[in-house]
Scaffold this motif. Sequence first.
Motif, PDB file in Angstrom:
ATOM      1  N   ARG A   1       2.049   2.845   2.612  1.00  0.00           N
ATOM      2  CA  ARG A   1       1.550   3.715   3.685  1.00  0.00           C
ATOM      3  C   ARG A   1       2.606   3.757   4.790  1.00  0.00           C
ATOM      4  O   ARG A   1       3.142   2.714   5.172  1.00  0.00           O
ATOM      5  CB  ARG A   1       0.224   3.200   4.236  1.00  0.00           C
ATOM      6  CG  ARG A   1      -0.863   3.020   3.199  1.00  0.00           C
ATOM      7  CD  ARG A   1      -1.382   4.306   2.607  1.00  0.00           C
ATOM      8  NE  ARG A   1      -1.938   5.109   3.677  1.00  0.00           N
ATOM      9  CZ  ARG A   1      -2.104   6.423   3.628  1.00  0.00           C
ATOM     10  NH1 ARG A   1      -1.745   7.088   2.560  1.00  0.00           N
ATOM     11  NH2 ARG A   1      -2.608   7.064   4.636  1.00  0.00           N
TER      12      ARG A   1
ATOM     13  N   ARG B   1       0.804  -1.220   0.000  1.00  0.00           N
ATOM     14  CA  ARG B   1       0.000   0.000   0.000  1.00  0.00           C
ATOM     15  C   ARG B   1       0.841   1.275   0.000  1.00  0.00           C
ATOM     16  O   ARG B   1       0.321   2.357  -0.253  1.00  0.00           O
ATOM     17  CB  ARG B   1      -0.926   0.010   1.212  1.00  0.00           C
ATOM     18  CG  ARG B   1      -1.932  -1.101   1.188  1.00  0.00           C
ATOM     19  CD  ARG B   1      -2.565  -1.308   2.555  1.00  0.00           C
ATOM     20  NE  ARG B   1      -3.437  -2.457   2.503  1.00  0.00           N
ATOM     21  CZ  ARG B   1      -4.759  -2.382   2.474  1.00  0.00           C
ATOM     22  NH1 ARG B   1      -5.361  -1.213   2.531  1.00  0.00           N
ATOM     23  NH2 ARG B   1      -5.483  -3.471   2.385  1.00  0.00           N
TER      24      ARG B   1
ATOM     25  N   GLU C   1      -6.897   0.883   7.527  1.00  0.00           N
ATOM     26  CA  GLU C   1      -6.176   0.302   6.392  1.00  0.00           C
ATOM     27  C   GLU C   1      -6.853  -0.951   5.844  1.00  0.00           C
ATOM     28  O   GLU C   1      -6.971  -1.119   4.636  1.00  0.00           O
ATOM     29  CB  GLU C   1      -4.742  -0.042   6.796  1.00  0.00           C
ATOM     30  CG  GLU C   1      -3.844   1.155   6.929  1.00  0.00           C
ATOM     31  CD  GLU C   1      -3.578   1.874   5.613  1.00  0.00           C
ATOM     32  OE1 GLU C   1      -3.653   1.257   4.528  1.00  0.00           O
ATOM     33  OE2 GLU C   1      -3.296   3.082   5.679  1.00  0.00           O
TER      34      GLU C   1
END
Length: 113
Positions: free
Chosen positions: A82, A80, A99
């Motif tokens: 992140r 992702r 998430e």
Amino acid sequence: MRDRTDEVREHGFTDHVLVCTNSRDSEYADCAEADGPAVYDAVTAWLRDRGVLWSRVQVAETSCLGLCSADGAAVAIHPRNRWYSDVRPEDVPALLADEFGPDASNLGVQPTR
């Protein structure tokens, strides 16, 4: 060297959570002193409670992720891309629910932000 990408995908792994637990003898903050090990434990517990730890999501303790802070640990979630800093154990449920979804059903997809 062996490329095991296909094997990992076949077994259903979709996401990887990296939690910094780095400790160093320095004047600068490190994640070990900022509850990094407790954040790691909170991440594994949250995923285990939803039945996805090691079946869909891998978790790893890491050395420095470059987001050092005395206010909490650094966490990265891939693929992702992140990145979080200042994560405390009590932040983990909200962070992972955001998430992955509250029941961890939103795995393997990139959220739109």
